[in-house]
Write a protein that holds these residues in place. Structure first.
Motif, PDB file in Angstrom:
ATOM      1  N   VAL A 125       0.638  -1.229  -0.084  1.00  0.00           N
ATOM      2  CA  VAL A 125       0.013  -0.032  -0.074  1.00  0.00           C
ATOM      3  C   VAL A 125       0.785   1.225  -0.121  1.00  0.00           C
ATOM      4  O   VAL A 125       0.666   2.226  -0.732  1.00  0.00           O
ATOM      5  CB  VAL A 125      -1.176  -0.113   1.392  1.00  0.00           C
ATOM      6  CG1 VAL A 125      -1.614   1.253   1.329  1.00  0.00           C
ATOM      7  CG2 VAL A 125      -2.074  -0.872   1.086  1.00  0.00           C
ATOM      8  N   PHE A 126       1.830   1.513   0.856  1.00  0.00           N
ATOM      9  CA  PHE A 126       2.795   2.637   0.911  1.00  0.00           C
ATOM     10  C   PHE A 126       3.943   2.783   0.477  1.00  0.00           C
ATOM     11  O   PHE A 126       4.725   3.721   0.126  1.00  0.00           O
ATOM     12  CB  PHE A 126       2.954   2.887   2.703  1.00  0.00           C
ATOM     13  CG  PHE A 126       1.610   3.114   3.241  1.00  0.00           C
ATOM     14  CD1 PHE A 126       0.913   4.292   3.107  1.00  0.00           C
ATOM     15  CD2 PHE A 126       1.137   2.116   4.143  1.00  0.00           C
ATOM     16  CE1 PHE A 126      -0.268   4.763   3.672  1.00  0.00           C
ATOM     17  CE2 PHE A 126      -0.169   2.523   4.766  1.00  0.00           C
ATOM     18  CZ  PHE A 126      -0.631   3.951   4.553  1.00  0.00           C
ATOM     19  N   GLY A 127       4.473   1.435   0.061  1.00  0.00           N
ATOM     20  CA  GLY A 127       5.829   1.307  -0.634  1.00  0.00           C
ATOM     21  C   GLY A 127       5.687   1.094  -2.298  1.00  0.00           C
ATOM     22  O   GLY A 127       6.695   1.057  -2.926  1.00  0.00           O
ATOM     23  N   HIS A 128       4.498   1.168  -2.771  1.00  0.00           N
ATOM     24  CA  HIS A 128       4.616   0.978  -4.248  1.00  0.00           C
ATOM     25  C   HIS A 128       4.430   2.227  -5.077  1.00  0.00           C
ATOM     26  O   HIS A 128       3.286   3.165  -4.556  1.00  0.00           O
ATOM     27  CB  HIS A 128       2.904   0.096  -4.408  1.00  0.00           C
ATOM     28  CG  HIS A 128       3.107  -0.598  -5.835  1.00  0.00           C
ATOM     29  ND1 HIS A 128       2.940  -0.138  -6.944  1.00  0.00           N
ATOM     30  CD2 HIS A 128       3.525  -1.994  -6.059  1.00  0.00           C
ATOM     31  CE1 HIS A 128       2.929  -0.819  -7.889  1.00  0.00           C
ATOM     32  NE2 HIS A 128       3.277  -2.167  -7.350  1.00  0.00           N
ATOM     33  N   GLU A 129       4.838   2.519  -6.123  1.00  0.00           N
ATOM     34  CA  GLU A 129       5.060   3.853  -6.881  1.00  0.00           C
ATOM     35  C   GLU A 129       3.674   4.207  -7.177  1.00  0.00           C
ATOM     36  O   GLU A 129       3.537   5.461  -7.413  1.00  0.00           O
ATOM     37  CB  GLU A 129       5.830   3.632  -8.104  1.00  0.00           C
ATOM     38  CG  GLU A 129       7.221   3.496  -7.782  1.00  0.00           C
ATOM     39  CD  GLU A 129       8.096   3.316  -8.893  1.00  0.00           C
ATOM     40  OE1 GLU A 129       7.573   3.295 -10.195  1.00  0.00           O
ATOM     41  OE2 GLU A 129       9.373   3.090  -8.900  1.00  0.00           O
ATOM     42  N   LYS A 130       2.740   3.372  -7.687  1.00  0.00           N
ATOM     43  CA  LYS A 130       1.482   3.730  -8.018  1.00  0.00           C
ATOM     44  C   LYS A 130       0.580   4.229  -6.706  1.00  0.00           C
ATOM     45  O   LYS A 130      -0.695   4.876  -7.034  1.00  0.00           O
ATOM     46  CB  LYS A 130       0.575   2.523  -8.587  1.00  0.00           C
ATOM     47  CG  LYS A 130       0.195   1.530  -7.773  1.00  0.00           C
ATOM     48  CD  LYS A 130      -0.786   0.348  -8.250  1.00  0.00           C
ATOM     49  CE  LYS A 130      -1.188  -0.620  -7.618  1.00  0.00           C
ATOM     50  NZ  LYS A 130      -2.132  -1.509  -8.227  1.00  0.00           N
ATOM     51  N   ASN A 131       0.961   4.019  -5.521  1.00  0.00           N
ATOM     52  CA  ASN A 131       0.234   4.573  -4.461  1.00  0.00           C
ATOM     53  C   ASN A 131       1.078   5.600  -3.645  1.00  0.00           C
ATOM     54  O   ASN A 131       0.815   5.956  -2.692  1.00  0.00           O
ATOM     55  CB  ASN A 131       0.125   3.491  -3.498  1.00  0.00           C
ATOM     56  CG  ASN A 131      -0.985   2.324  -4.094  1.00  0.00           C
ATOM     57  OD1 ASN A 131      -1.532   2.566  -4.838  1.00  0.00           O
ATOM     58  ND2 ASN A 131      -0.604   1.061  -3.506  1.00  0.00           N
ATOM     59  N   GLU A 132       1.894   6.558  -4.472  1.00  0.00           N
ATOM     60  CA  GLU A 132       2.758   7.562  -3.803  1.00  0.00           C
ATOM     61  C   GLU A 132       1.895   8.587  -3.145  1.00  0.00           C
ATOM     62  O   GLU A 132       2.168   9.179  -2.164  1.00  0.00           O
ATOM     63  CB  GLU A 132       3.342   8.190  -5.210  1.00  0.00           C
ATOM     64  CG  GLU A 132       4.151   9.560  -4.723  1.00  0.00           C
ATOM     65  CD  GLU A 132       4.446  10.119  -5.897  1.00  0.00           C
ATOM     66  OE1 GLU A 132       4.718  11.367  -6.248  1.00  0.00           O
ATOM     67  OE2 GLU A 132       4.935   9.589  -7.013  1.00  0.00           O
ATOM     68  N   LYS A 133       0.541   8.739  -3.604  1.00  0.00           N
ATOM     69  CA  LYS A 133      -0.232   9.824  -3.131  1.00  0.00           C
ATOM     70  C   LYS A 133      -0.688   9.381  -1.717  1.00  0.00           C
ATOM     71  O   LYS A 133      -0.794  10.186  -0.928  1.00  0.00           O
ATOM     72  CB  LYS A 133      -1.483  10.081  -4.068  1.00  0.00           C
ATOM     73  CG  LYS A 133      -0.978  10.930  -5.221  1.00  0.00           C
ATOM     74  CD  LYS A 133      -2.416  11.411  -6.210  1.00  0.00           C
ATOM     75  CE  LYS A 133      -1.832  12.262  -7.359  1.00  0.00           C
ATOM     76  NZ  LYS A 133      -3.001  12.482  -8.186  1.00  0.00           N
ATOM     77  N   ILE A 134      -0.925   8.039  -1.601  1.00  0.00           N
ATOM     78  CA  ILE A 134      -1.274   7.565  -0.193  1.00  0.00           C
ATOM     79  C   ILE A 134      -0.023   7.749   0.634  1.00  0.00           C
ATOM     80  O   ILE A 134      -0.169   8.108   1.983  1.00  0.00           O
ATOM     81  CB  ILE A 134      -1.686   6.283  -0.202  1.00  0.00           C
ATOM     82  CG1 ILE A 134      -2.892   5.891  -1.077  1.00  0.00           C
ATOM     83  CG2 ILE A 134      -1.907   5.642   0.956  1.00  0.00           C
ATOM     84  CD1 ILE A 134      -3.241   4.647  -1.493  1.00  0.00           C
TER      85      ILE A 134
END
Length: 153
Positions: A26-35
Motif C-alpha cells: 500500500v505505502f511502498g508501491h509507486e502507483k500509491n505515491e499519493k497515499i
C-alpha cells in the motif's frame, strides 16, 4: 486497521495494514505515491509550503558494501523533492533490539547519500517513522513521540 474481504467460498479473510507485506504494497508501491504523501504529511503535521508534494519510492534494500556488512530491507524507503529521505517501518511484534535496529536503518538512510566529494554539512535530513502495535517507551502524554539527534537540523 483491517479490511474485510470475502473470497469465493464465502469465507471471510481479514487483511490488515499492520501486515508487513500489505503495508509495503500500500505505502511502498509507486502507483500509491499519493497515499504515502498523505501519510507522511499527517504524521509529520506538515502544512502549507512545508507539505510534501512529491516523492520517489526508493529501493528498500540496504545492499552490502563489504562482505561482512549486514543486508537489511526497510518496509518503505522514499525521498522527497528537497532530498529528504524517509524510512517508514510497521512493527507489530515487540523485539528488545528494535531501537538498535531502527537507529541502524536510520543511519544507513542518512549516510546512503554520502558520495565522494559530498561534504558532511550537505547531507539532507533523514526521517525514520515507526508505526508500532505496542508501547516502545513509557512516557507521559501522547503516543506520538519525536526524537532527534542533537541539533543537526
Amino acid at each position: 486497521m483491517g479490511t474485510m474481504i470475502t473470497d469465493t467460498a464465502n469465507d471471510q479473510l481479514t487483511i490488515s495494514l499492520r501486515n508487513d507485506i500489505i503495508f509495503k504494497y500500500v505505502f511502498g508501491h509507486e502507483k500509491n505515491e499519493k497515499i504515502l504523501i498523505s501519510l507522511l504529511n499527517a504524521i509529520l503535521n506538515l502544512e502549507g509550503d512545508q507539505r510534501i508534494t512529491s516523492l520517489k519510492i526508493l529501493n528498500p534494500m540496504n545492499l552490502k558494501e563489504y562482505l561482512k556488512d549486514k543486508f537489511s530491507t526497510l518496509d518503505v524507503k522514499a525521498s522527497d523533492s528537497t532530498g529528504k529521505r524517509y524510512n517508514i517501518e510497521m512493527q507489530v511484534k515487540s523485539y528488545s533490539s528494535y531501537i538498535a535496529r531502527v537507529i541502524y536503518y536510520h543511519d544507513r538512510l542518512f549516510t546512503g547519500e554520502l558520495k565522494k566529494g559530498v561534504h558532511f554539512e550537505n547531507l539532507k535530513k533523514s526521517i525514520s517513522i515507526s508505526i508500532l502495535n505496542y508501547i516502545l517507551l513509557r512516557e507521559e502524554g501522547d503516543l506520538h513521540n519525536i526524537y532527534r539527534y542533537g541539533n543537526m537540523y
